[in-house]
Design an enzyme around this catalytic site. Structure first.
Site, PDB file in Angstrom:
ATOM      1  N   PHE A  13      21.038  29.497  31.555  1.00 33.07           N
ATOM      2  CA  PHE A  13      21.250  29.541  30.109  1.00 33.07           C
ATOM      3  C   PHE A  13      20.016  30.137  29.456  1.00 33.07           C
ATOM      4  O   PHE A  13      18.884  29.795  29.802  1.00 33.07           O
ATOM      5  CB  PHE A  13      21.507  28.133  29.569  1.00 33.07           C
ATOM      6  CG  PHE A  13      21.824  28.121  28.096  1.00 33.07           C
ATOM      7  CD1 PHE A  13      23.102  28.373  27.643  1.00 33.07           C
ATOM      8  CD2 PHE A  13      20.833  27.853  27.158  1.00 33.07           C
ATOM      9  CE1 PHE A  13      23.401  28.362  26.294  1.00 33.07           C
ATOM     10  CE2 PHE A  13      21.114  27.832  25.810  1.00 33.07           C
ATOM     11  CZ  PHE A  13      22.407  28.086  25.371  1.00 33.07           C
ATOM     12  N   GLU A  79      24.850  26.186  19.252  1.00 36.65           N
ATOM     13  CA  GLU A  79      23.741  26.965  19.779  1.00 36.65           C
ATOM     14  C   GLU A  79      22.679  27.118  18.688  1.00 36.65           C
ATOM     15  O   GLU A  79      22.577  28.147  18.048  1.00 36.65           O
ATOM     16  CB  GLU A  79      24.203  28.340  20.293  1.00 36.65           C
ATOM     17  CG  GLU A  79      24.917  28.307  21.627  1.00 36.65           C
ATOM     18  CD  GLU A  79      26.386  27.904  21.469  1.00 36.65           C
ATOM     19  OE1 GLU A  79      26.915  28.026  20.350  1.00 36.65           O
ATOM     20  OE2 GLU A  79      26.979  27.442  22.460  1.00 36.65           O
ATOM     21  N   SER A  80      21.939  26.054  18.456  1.00 39.37           N
ATOM     22  CA  SER A  80      20.764  26.026  17.578  1.00 39.37           C
ATOM     23  C   SER A  80      21.083  25.676  16.122  1.00 39.37           C
ATOM     24  O   SER A  80      21.797  24.710  15.892  1.00 39.37           O
ATOM     25  CB  SER A  80      19.930  27.297  17.717  1.00 39.37           C
ATOM     26  OG  SER A  80      19.472  27.424  19.051  1.00 39.37           O
ATOM     27  N   CYS A  94      20.895  30.734  20.193  1.00 37.03           N
ATOM     28  CA  CYS A  94      20.402  30.943  21.555  1.00 37.03           C
ATOM     29  C   CYS A  94      21.546  31.372  22.461  1.00 37.03           C
ATOM     30  O   CYS A  94      22.630  31.716  22.003  1.00 37.03           O
ATOM     31  CB  CYS A  94      19.742  29.669  22.064  1.00 37.03           C
ATOM     32  SG  CYS A  94      20.863  28.241  22.068  1.00 37.03           S
ATOM     33  N   PHE A 288      23.338  16.993  24.265  1.00 39.08           N
ATOM     34  CA  PHE A 288      24.459  17.658  24.923  1.00 39.08           C
ATOM     35  C   PHE A 288      24.709  17.058  26.306  1.00 39.08           C
ATOM     36  O   PHE A 288      23.824  16.476  26.922  1.00 39.08           O
ATOM     37  CB  PHE A 288      24.177  19.155  25.060  1.00 39.08           C
ATOM     38  CG  PHE A 288      24.135  19.889  23.753  1.00 39.08           C
ATOM     39  CD1 PHE A 288      25.281  20.444  23.218  1.00 39.08           C
ATOM     40  CD2 PHE A 288      22.946  20.018  23.047  1.00 39.08           C
ATOM     41  CE1 PHE A 288      25.252  21.125  22.004  1.00 39.08           C
ATOM     42  CE2 PHE A 288      22.894  20.684  21.842  1.00 39.08           C
ATOM     43  CZ  PHE A 288      24.053  21.240  21.314  1.00 39.08           C
ATOM     44  N   SER A 294      19.250  19.241  20.591  1.00 39.28           N
ATOM     45  CA  SER A 294      18.932  19.977  19.372  1.00 39.28           C
ATOM     46  C   SER A 294      18.694  19.000  18.241  1.00 39.28           C
ATOM     47  O   SER A 294      19.323  17.937  18.186  1.00 39.28           O
ATOM     48  CB  SER A 294      20.079  20.923  18.973  1.00 39.28           C
ATOM     49  OG  SER A 294      20.174  22.035  19.832  1.00 39.28           O
ATOM     50  N   HIS A 320      14.843  22.693  19.813  1.00 37.78           N
ATOM     51  CA  HIS A 320      15.949  22.951  20.745  1.00 37.78           C
ATOM     52  C   HIS A 320      15.398  22.958  22.162  1.00 37.78           C
ATOM     53  O   HIS A 320      14.332  23.525  22.422  1.00 37.78           O
ATOM     54  CB  HIS A 320      16.631  24.272  20.406  1.00 37.78           C
ATOM     55  CG  HIS A 320      17.123  24.323  18.992  1.00 37.78           C
ATOM     56  ND1 HIS A 320      18.255  23.661  18.580  1.00 37.78           N
ATOM     57  CD2 HIS A 320      16.599  24.897  17.888  1.00 37.78           C
ATOM     58  CE1 HIS A 320      18.411  23.853  17.280  1.00 37.78           C
ATOM     59  NE2 HIS A 320      17.422  24.593  16.838  1.00 37.78           N
ATOM     60  N   GLU A 324      16.794  22.585  32.115  1.00 34.87           N
ATOM     61  CA  GLU A 324      17.066  22.804  33.530  1.00 34.87           C
ATOM     62  C   GLU A 324      15.932  23.544  34.242  1.00 34.87           C
ATOM     63  O   GLU A 324      15.372  24.510  33.720  1.00 34.87           O
ATOM     64  CB  GLU A 324      18.378  23.578  33.690  1.00 34.87           C
ATOM     65  CG  GLU A 324      19.587  22.751  33.290  1.00 34.87           C
ATOM     66  CD  GLU A 324      20.832  23.596  33.129  1.00 34.87           C
ATOM     67  OE1 GLU A 324      21.775  23.396  33.906  1.00 34.87           O
ATOM     68  OE2 GLU A 324      20.838  24.449  32.245  1.00 34.87           O
TER      69      GLU A 324
END
Length: 453
Positions: A13, A79-80, A94, A288, A294, A320, A324
């Site tokens: 990602f 996404e952000s 992102c 998440f 976030s 954010h 991983e």
């Protein structure tokens, strides 16, 4: 920080965000109905959520939640983040989102809201980790420039930092949509100096003034300096201790139901809620599943926030995290003006050095890039003692925060403690790049650091 349908176990990602900021007026006070509004809902803030959702569909992200403040609305996205003020908006996305494809629709929405022209536009991002996974104009910087040049006749594009290492990309326009860009946005020669980072700044101090209620606080930042200020801390190679809290044990179904509550609890546990005092902070967060985090925070840094369109008193920060291993990344962004060194005046706002340490001690990154982008139309007033400009003072604060050895640090009473090992803590870094830029109306301080070996 990703939506489940974008992430697969087979592919990484992209954490580094695309940051778009568009101003349609130089300040909220320039909007005709600013002084007649009683709730701050004028200009772009009057645009219905459904209209923004339709624009965000083009970008390929969704609204998760929203917090309405005194001067702006903060939308937490799949996404952000997305921030809407009466006179400007900030869209930060992102992954493989199509941030720039939203610009034509944004311009249409703004025209319908009474803004026929753009005052200024800024687009920036850190170098992508996986550029081959991007789509549309985001596949390469040249294509992004061409896309924006087709919309704006007065744009200028820059690469700041090492082309074959950590660097930051910036596109900006001069004031006025029809401006010819006749040199107003051209930078001076960049002041790029790589200093010896092993020395300790003799003036460095971790001591911050004690917190006092906002209504008793004195303003420590000149209004001219505070007109526009953005600090970003972009972190990669997070330590195992810095990554671990951002993995969820919940199933997707359970995680969706508790994502907000889980994220607020996590924010408290790891010290995010201590970055700024709670009495000036309204935090909105999301955890998440299976991993990622976030948050948006609205910060009432002046007690009269929302009362005078010409005097900003509310800002934001946003965080954010993609935790991983192999592509770990965390970002922190804030637009509250910060002093470059501790002050004797009572304040609830940390100085720049203290804020950097608080953030870095949460995530323990192996590498990080800092950018401070600040308006400089009154740069003479912004100069510090001994003729030091704001960005030069910021560079000193960056160095003092990150290169002072751990045994020499002095914790202030209210300093949040980091969890786990000190291996990635502030104070154990070496500076690898330092660049100051002077643009038309804006100054930039850029610096990169990595852990000492």
């Amino acid at each position: 920080m990703f939506a489940d349908d974008q992430h697969t176990a087979s592919g990484p990602f992209e954490g580094p965000e695309k940051l778009l900021e568009i101003w349609f007026a130089s300040s909220p006070a320039d909007i005709p109905d600013a002084h007649s509004s009683t709730d701050g809902k004028y200009g772009l803030r009057k645009v219905p959520r459904a209209v923004w959702e339709e624009m965000l569909d083009i970008v390929k992200c969704k609204i998760l939640s929203v917090v309405e403040g005194m001067e702006m609305d903060a939308y937490l996205l799949s996404e952000s983040s997305f921030f809407v003020s009466p006179h400007r908006l900030i869209l930060k996305t992102c992954g493989t989102t199509l941030n720039l494809l939203g610009v034509p629709r944004i311009l249409e929405i703004a025209r319908d809201a009474g803004f026929p022209t753009v005052h200024r536009l800024f687009y920036s991002r850190k170098a992508f980790m996986f550029p081959e996974r991007q789509q549309g104009p985001h596949r390469e910087w040249k294509a992004e420039i061409e896309f924006l040049d087709n919309l704006f006749p007065n744009g200028s594009a820059y690469t700041v930092g090492k082309v074959n290492g950590d660097h930051w990309l910036l596109y900006l326009t001069a004031p006025g949509e029809l401006s010819s860009g006749s040199g107003d946005t051209a930078p001076s020669s960049p002041q790029s100096v790589l200093h010896n980072v092993d020395g300790v700044d003799p003036e460095a101090s971790d001591v911050s003034p004690p917190d006092t209620p906002a209504e008793e606080r004195e303003d420590e930042t000149d209004d001219a300096i505070a007109s526009d200020y953005t600090i970003e801390i972009l972190m990669t190679h997070l330590s195992p201790e810095g990554r671990a809290p951002f993995f969820s044990n919940s199933s997707p179904e359970d995680g969706d139901a508790t994502a907000g509550a889980d994220a607020l609890a996590l924010s408290s546990d790891i010290g995010i809620t201590n970055i700024f005092p709670s009495h000036i902070t309204t935090l909105d967060a999301y955890s998440f599943t299976p991993c990622g985090y976030s948050c948006n925070a609205l910060l009432k840094w002046r007690p009269d926030a929302g009362q005078d369109p010409a005097r900003s008193g509310e800002g934001y920060y946003t965080i954010h995290v993609t935790p991983e291993e192999g592509w770990s990344y965390a970002s922190f962004e804030c637009n509250v003006p910060l002093a470059t060194k501790p002050t004797n005046k009572p304040t609830s706002v940390p100085d720049l050095k203290t804020l950097i340490r608080r953030v870095v001690n949460i995530f323990h990154p192996g590498k990080l890039t800092l950018t401070l982008f600040i308006s400089s139309k009154d740069n003479d007033a912004a100069e510090e003692d001994e003729g030091e400009t704001t960005v030069e003072a910021a560079q000193r604060a960056f160095k003092a925060a990150l290169t002072l050895p751990a045994h020499a640090r002095r914790k202030s009473e209210g300093e949040p403690q980091c969890n786990g090992t000190e291996a990635g803590a502030a104070g154990l870094y070496k500076r690898t790049d330092k660049i100051n830029y002077e643009f038309g109306g804006y100054d930039l301080a850029f610096a990169s650091f990595e852990l000492r070996t």
